[in-house]
Design a protein around this motif. Structure first.
Motif, PDB file in Angstrom:
ATOM      1  N   ARG A 130       0.853  -1.196   0.000  1.00 33.43           N
ATOM      2  CA  ARG A 130       0.000   0.000   0.000  1.00 33.43           C
ATOM      3  C   ARG A 130       0.886   1.243   0.000  1.00 33.43           C
ATOM      4  NH1 ARG A 130      -5.437  -1.104   0.608  1.00 33.43           N
ATOM      5  NH2 ARG A 130      -5.714  -3.343   0.311  1.00 33.43           N
ATOM      6  N   ARG A 131       0.527   2.212  -0.812  1.00 28.86           N
ATOM      7  CA  ARG A 131       1.362   3.406  -0.944  1.00 28.86           C
ATOM      8  C   ARG A 131       1.045   4.461   0.110  1.00 28.86           C
ATOM      9  NH1 ARG A 131       4.514   4.074  -5.229  1.00 28.86           N
ATOM     10  NH2 ARG A 131       4.453   6.343  -4.937  1.00 28.86           N
ATOM     11  N   ASN A 132      -0.179   4.462   0.623  1.00 32.81           N
ATOM     12  CA  ASN A 132      -0.579   5.489   1.580  1.00 32.81           C
ATOM     13  C   ASN A 132      -1.391   4.835   2.688  1.00 32.81           C
ATOM     14  OD1 ASN A 132       0.221   8.126   0.087  1.00 32.81           O
ATOM     15  ND2 ASN A 132      -0.858   6.918  -1.456  1.00 32.81           N
ATOM     16  N   ALA A 133      -0.842   4.842   3.877  1.00 31.52           N
ATOM     17  CA  ALA A 133      -1.475   4.123   4.977  1.00 31.52           C
ATOM     18  C   ALA A 133      -1.224   4.823   6.299  1.00 31.52           C
ATOM     19  CB  ALA A 133      -0.952   2.686   5.050  1.00 31.52           C
ATOM     20  N   VAL A 248      -4.007  13.708   3.973  1.00 28.80           N
ATOM     21  CA  VAL A 248      -2.946  12.989   3.256  1.00 28.80           C
ATOM     22  C   VAL A 248      -3.452  11.900   2.306  1.00 28.80           C
ATOM     23  CG1 VAL A 248      -1.239  13.447   5.048  1.00 28.80           C
ATOM     24  CG2 VAL A 248      -2.555  11.333   5.138  1.00 28.80           C
ATOM     25  N   GLU A 249      -4.760  11.674   2.205  1.00 27.27           N
ATOM     26  CA  GLU A 249      -5.337  10.678   1.287  1.00 27.27           C
ATOM     27  C   GLU A 249      -4.821   9.269   1.562  1.00 27.27           C
ATOM     28  OE1 GLU A 249      -6.276  11.561  -2.768  1.00 27.27           O
ATOM     29  OE2 GLU A 249      -5.447  13.575  -2.597  1.00 27.27           O
ATOM     30  N   LEU A 250      -5.556   8.547   2.363  1.00 28.04           N
ATOM     31  CA  LEU A 250      -5.177   7.197   2.775  1.00 28.04           C
ATOM     32  C   LEU A 250      -5.905   6.146   1.950  1.00 28.04           C
ATOM     33  CD1 LEU A 250      -5.473   7.691   6.640  1.00 28.04           C
ATOM     34  CD2 LEU A 250      -3.371   7.726   5.282  1.00 28.04           C
ATOM     35  N   GLU A 251      -5.227   5.030   1.708  1.00 27.14           N
ATOM     36  CA  GLU A 251      -5.866   3.840   1.146  1.00 27.14           C
ATOM     37  C   GLU A 251      -6.288   2.876   2.244  1.00 27.14           C
ATOM     38  OE1 GLU A 251      -3.344   1.988  -2.043  1.00 27.14           O
ATOM     39  OE2 GLU A 251      -1.991   3.572  -1.344  1.00 27.14           O
ATOM     40  N   THR A 252      -5.438   2.768   3.261  1.00 32.63           N
ATOM     41  CA  THR A 252      -5.575   1.712   4.259  1.00 32.63           C
ATOM     42  C   THR A 252      -5.282   2.260   5.640  1.00 32.63           C
ATOM     43  OG1 THR A 252      -4.873   0.025   2.678  1.00 32.63           O
ATOM     44  CG2 THR A 252      -4.694  -0.547   5.002  1.00 32.63           C
ATOM     45  N   VAL A 253      -6.029   1.770   6.616  1.00 27.38           N
ATOM     46  CA  VAL A 253      -5.728   2.018   8.021  1.00 27.38           C
ATOM     47  C   VAL A 253      -5.520   0.660   8.680  1.00 27.38           C
ATOM     48  CG1 VAL A 253      -6.592   2.900  10.218  1.00 27.38           C
ATOM     49  CG2 VAL A 253      -7.031   4.167   8.102  1.00 27.38           C
ATOM     50  N   VAL A 254      -4.383   0.504   9.320  1.00 25.38           N
ATOM     51  CA  VAL A 254      -4.035  -0.729  10.028  1.00 25.38           C
ATOM     52  C   VAL A 254      -4.131  -0.443  11.518  1.00 25.38           C
ATOM     53  CG1 VAL A 254      -2.229  -2.433  10.463  1.00 25.38           C
ATOM     54  CG2 VAL A 254      -2.492  -1.439   8.174  1.00 25.38           C
ATOM     55  N   ILE A 255      -4.880  -1.267  12.242  1.00 24.08           N
ATOM     56  CA  ILE A 255      -5.050  -1.068  13.686  1.00 24.08           C
ATOM     57  C   ILE A 255      -4.528  -2.287  14.422  1.00 24.08           C
ATOM     58  CG2 ILE A 255      -6.647  -0.603  15.571  1.00 24.08           C
ATOM     59  CD1 ILE A 255      -8.511   0.738  13.602  1.00 24.08           C
ATOM     60  N   LEU A 274     -16.550   5.667  10.318  1.00 23.84           N
ATOM     61  CA  LEU A 274     -15.708   6.245   9.272  1.00 23.84           C
ATOM     62  C   LEU A 274     -16.523   6.530   8.011  1.00 23.84           C
ATOM     63  CD1 LEU A 274     -12.860   7.114   8.525  1.00 23.84           C
ATOM     64  CD2 LEU A 274     -12.413   4.769   7.767  1.00 23.84           C
ATOM     65  N   ALA A 275     -17.463   5.655   7.699  1.00 22.47           N
ATOM     66  CA  ALA A 275     -18.333   5.905   6.546  1.00 22.47           C
ATOM     67  C   ALA A 275     -19.171   7.162   6.749  1.00 22.47           C
ATOM     68  CB  ALA A 275     -19.234   4.697   6.308  1.00 22.47           C
ATOM     69  N   GLU A 276     -19.486   7.467   7.998  1.00 21.29           N
ATOM     70  CA  GLU A 276     -20.264   8.671   8.319  1.00 21.29           C
ATOM     71  C   GLU A 276     -19.406   9.926   8.272  1.00 21.29           C
ATOM     72  OE1 GLU A 276     -22.682  10.533  12.166  1.00 21.29           O
ATOM     73  OE2 GLU A 276     -22.204   8.385  12.102  1.00 21.29           O
ATOM     74  N   VAL A 283     -11.831  10.407   0.149  1.00 24.63           N
ATOM     75  CA  VAL A 283     -11.573   9.716   1.415  1.00 24.63           C
ATOM     76  C   VAL A 283     -12.575   8.597   1.671  1.00 24.63           C
ATOM     77  CG1 VAL A 283     -10.371  11.633   2.493  1.00 24.63           C
ATOM     78  CG2 VAL A 283     -12.855  11.449   2.766  1.00 24.63           C
ATOM     79  N   GLN A 284     -13.396   8.302   0.694  1.00 24.27           N
ATOM     80  CA  GLN A 284     -14.353   7.211   0.855  1.00 24.27           C
ATOM     81  C   GLN A 284     -13.686   5.868   0.526  1.00 24.27           C
ATOM     82  OE1 GLN A 284     -17.807   8.062  -1.548  1.00 24.27           O
ATOM     83  NE2 GLN A 284     -18.207  10.004  -0.518  1.00 24.27           N
ATOM     84  N   GLY A 285     -14.185   4.817   1.158  1.00 22.91           N
ATOM     85  CA  GLY A 285     -13.732   3.472   0.812  1.00 22.91           C
ATOM     86  C   GLY A 285     -12.380   3.085   1.381  1.00 22.91           C
ATOM     87  N   ILE A 286     -11.959   3.718   2.470  1.00 19.52           N
ATOM     88  CA  ILE A 286     -10.681   3.356   3.092  1.00 19.52           C
ATOM     89  C   ILE A 286     -10.814   1.980   3.744  1.00 19.52           C
ATOM     90  CG2 ILE A 286      -9.038   3.969   4.911  1.00 19.52           C
ATOM     91  CD1 ILE A 286      -9.963   6.907   4.514  1.00 19.52           C
ATOM     92  N   ASP A 287      -9.852   1.114   3.488  1.00 22.00           N
ATOM     93  CA  ASP A 287      -9.819  -0.195   4.140  1.00 22.00           C
ATOM     94  C   ASP A 287      -9.339  -0.037   5.578  1.00 22.00           C
ATOM     95  OD1 ASP A 287     -10.596  -1.622   1.879  1.00 22.00           O
ATOM     96  OD2 ASP A 287      -8.535  -1.880   1.186  1.00 22.00           O
ATOM     97  N   VAL A 288     -10.040  -0.678   6.497  1.00 21.31           N
ATOM     98  CA  VAL A 288      -9.623  -0.705   7.904  1.00 21.31           C
ATOM     99  C   VAL A 288      -9.370  -2.166   8.259  1.00 21.31           C
ATOM    100  CG1 VAL A 288     -10.221  -0.145  10.284  1.00 21.31           C
ATOM    101  CG2 VAL A 288     -10.998   1.343   8.420  1.00 21.31           C
TER     102      VAL A 288
END
Length: 321
Positions: A130-133, A248-255, A274-276, A283-288
């Protein structure tokens, strides 16, 4: 494939861990000591140098080309100093200078623990490819680090990405950092349990588990107060994530971290909130997703940063590119 190694140290409020790390992210020759966080600055440094000294006793030490240190913060990587909130005896402590007596002129890289975890998950874990996380740890505190354009972005001092101290409630409780309504003050494991108990939740069994794990078990069983405690945490996390993604425009959030072990009790409400909150198209559709490296993330990440700073190319291209 390089036969060189780097040494990695992960400094937290309860333990100090170390390992030698290969160019494929394999951890060798581990060492660990408890963190004497309430003793003296010298005692904490001694625990760190004991870990490093244990690593130097390995027959593979001759192959070590650099040392990477991930430390609880805040810190100043430019000066090599640390002031961890959870190690109160260290304030502007010259950590890099302190380890020189063991490693000599070996290159030493210092980075915040959140940034180290992000580097680790990007190199060998859930953010790989992933390029942006944003990689987060939700435990007794809340920390994080950023991958931007396929590289770790730690900032000038090594603290960038510290999502736990974004304010999401300007009328909120005072945070130990001095701010109000910080994500950490709402979403950490400590504060999930604090909120649930204050709202009247009690374990079903007298004398049962009143920690965050107990609240999580009750929430999974349908207890409404326990569920609200986790939903409140999730809303704070989602608000912080949405703010970060907007910048910063994220693709993925890792918790990761202990609270993430609650599974869908945490992840489902984070995704809903997050959808709300993240409503702009970009910024829609970020994978968590859950972290993959567990308690080794800080060591793997400290090694990744060290490899990157040494300019050595590794498996999957580079460590942190």
């Amino acid at each position: 494939m390089t036969t060189d190694l780097v040494a990695a140290v992960d400094i937290g409020g309860t333990k100090i861990a170390g390992a030698l790390v290969t160019g494929e992210g394999e951890l060798l020759h581990r060492a660990q000591r408890p963190t004497p966080a309430r003793e003296s600055a010298a005692a904490v440094l001694r625990a760190v140098t004991d870990v490093v000294t244990s690593l130097t006793g390995s027959g593979d030490w001759a192959r070590v080309r650099a040392l990477g240190i991930g430390s609880a913060g805040p810190l100043d990587a430019r000066l090599g100093s640390v002031s961890p909130v959870n190690i109160p005896v260290w304030r502007d402590f010259p950590l890099v200078e302190g380890v020189r007596g063991v490693v000599g002129e070996l290159p030493v890289t210092l980075v915040g623990d959140g940034a180290a975890i992000a580097a680790g998950e990007h190199w060998r874990g859930a953010a790989r490819g992933r390029r942006n996380a944003l990689c987060m740890v939700v435990s007794t505190g809340v920390g994080g680090g950023l991958i931007v354009d396929d590289r770790l972005y730690a900032g000038p001092t090594g603290n960038a990405g510290h999502i736990g101290h974004i304010s999401v409630d300007f009328n909120g409780d005072l945070c130990p950092c001095g701010g109000r309504g910080c994500v950490e003050r709402i979403a950490s494991g400590t504060n999930i349990a604090r909120y649930a108990l204050a709202a009247g939740w009690r374990p079903a069994d007298q004398g049962g588990d009143t920690t965050t794990a107990g609240v999580a078990a009750a929430a999974a069983a349908g207890d409404p107060v326990a569920r609200e405690a986790f939903d409140r945490s999730a809303r704070a996390l989602a608000a912080g994530i949405a703010a970060t993604a907007t910048l910063v425009e994220l693709e993925t959030v890792v918790i990761g971290g202990g609270v993430s072990q609650a599974g869908e009790v945490l992840f489902a409400p984070v995704r809903r909130a997050l959808a709300e909150y993240a409503t702009l198209p970009y910024v829609q559709g970020i994978d968590v997703v859950p972290a993959q490296l567990g308690t080794d993330a800080g060591l793997v990440g400290a090694a990744a940063v060290s490899w990157r700073e040494s300019g050595t190319f590794l498996s999957r291209g580079e460590a942190g590119n």
